[in-house]
Write an enzyme that holds these catalytic residues in place. Structure first.
Site, PDB file in Angstrom:
ATOM      1  N   ASP A   1     -55.992  40.581 -29.442  1.00  0.00           N
ATOM      2  CA  ASP A   1     -55.246  41.831 -29.533  1.00  0.00           C
ATOM      3  C   ASP A   1     -56.284  42.945 -29.449  1.00  0.00           C
ATOM      4  O   ASP A   1     -57.244  42.968 -30.228  1.00  0.00           O
ATOM      5  CB  ASP A   1     -54.488  41.881 -30.865  1.00  0.00           C
TER       6      ASP A   1
ATOM      7  N   CYS B   1     -57.340  44.841 -32.619  1.00  0.00           N
ATOM      8  CA  CYS B   1     -57.885  44.059 -33.742  1.00  0.00           C
ATOM      9  C   CYS B   1     -59.398  44.255 -33.840  1.00  0.00           C
ATOM     10  O   CYS B   1     -60.131  43.945 -32.896  1.00  0.00           O
ATOM     11  CB  CYS B   1     -57.529  42.588 -33.524  1.00  0.00           C
TER      12      CYS B   1
ATOM     13  N   CYS C   1     -61.410  41.216 -33.090  1.00  0.00           N
ATOM     14  CA  CYS C   1     -61.346  40.885 -31.657  1.00  0.00           C
ATOM     15  C   CYS C   1     -62.349  41.737 -30.889  1.00  0.00           C
ATOM     16  O   CYS C   1     -63.021  41.258 -29.961  1.00  0.00           O
ATOM     17  CB  CYS C   1     -59.941  41.127 -31.114  1.00  0.00           C
TER      18      CYS C   1
ATOM     19  N   ARG D   1     -50.629  41.048 -32.566  1.00  0.00           N
ATOM     20  CA  ARG D   1     -50.474  40.580 -33.949  1.00  0.00           C
ATOM     21  C   ARG D   1     -49.302  41.229 -34.676  1.00  0.00           C
ATOM     22  O   ARG D   1     -48.792  40.680 -35.655  1.00  0.00           O
ATOM     23  CB  ARG D   1     -51.778  40.796 -34.730  1.00  0.00           C
TER      24      ARG D   1
END
Length: 243
Positions: A127, A130, A133, A157
């Protein structure tokens, strides 16, 4: 179904016997019902436990049943052997996970790899909003240098209708999705119509089916699911590439 842990090792030692592979019982494949409702059975697999079958439902749930569909076990099966307890249920999940991801065409993934053939490939449900991430994405050049290709799959998410899903749709619709992924993870705005929401939603549901609960979620080549950020060198160790 709540997951119950089956760890009665004395019982398991007596139950795990060699079993010839047999055709799944019709009571499980064609006519399994619970509370009067037909169960959406997708696959029935043999197990090493005599008379016990592994039942996979279309919604991703898995449980174990006798041949008649009268008694269920919800949880993991362990084999008690010379090397200790081996989680056979997790091995089965890994194999199923690897098989399902193999069905996703490369054209529907955002891929980062070096010019050379990779030594290993990891699949990352991601994502762009995120933070972890974004942190993992900073490791992508190092991963590529180590011979690890990174294949991204979309997993908003906050759900398929979220702002994160819209941003992922922009990435997947971009003329160069890899460049768009890097830009989005740097927080840059993308001037791209988010017209790939169906693809993003499909991968989101795939992640849910495979047990993804957050991002990043890394799937190794053997189907093992590794939740969260993992540094490049640690991933190389997990892939046995540091030898």
């Amino acid at each position: 179904m709540n997951r119950l842990l089956l760890t009665a090792t004395g019982l398991l030692a007596g139950l795990f016997t060699a079993q010839v592979m047999a055709a799944p019982p019709q009571a499980l494949t064609d006519s399994l019902t619970v509370n009067g409702e037909s169960m959406p059975v997708e696959q029935v697999l043999d197990t090493p436990v005599q008379g016990l079958w592994e039942v996979h439902l279309a919604n991703g749930e898995t449980f174990y049943s006798d041949a008649a569909g009268e008694h269920f076990i919800v949880g993991d099966i362990y084999k008690n052997g010379a090397d200790g307890l081996v989680n056979l249920s997790e091995k089965s999940r890994n194999a199923q996970r690897a098989a399902r991801i193999a069905e996703v065409p490369d054209s529907e993934q955002v891929i980062f790899r070096s010019d050379e053939d990779p030594k290993a490939t990891i699949y990352v449900f991601t994502d762009t909003t995120c933070p972890y991430c974004q942190r993992l994405h900073e490791e992508v050049p190092a991963l590529n240098d180590l011979g690890i290709a990174v294949h991204y799959l979309a997993f908003p998410r906050a759900g398929a209708g979220s702002e994160g899903a819209r941003l992922l749709s922009q990435v997947w619709c971009a003329p160069n999705p890899a460049e768009a992924m890097s830009a989005a993870k740097r927080g840059e705005s993308l001037d791209i119509a988010p017209d790939c929401d169906n693809l993003v939603e499909s991968q989101y549901h795939l992640g849910m089916e495979l047990g993804v609960q957050g991002t990043p979620a890394i799937v190794l080549p053997d189907g093992r699911l590794v939740p969260g950020y993992v540094p490049a060198e640690r991933l190389a160790e997990m892939l046995d590439l540091n030898g």
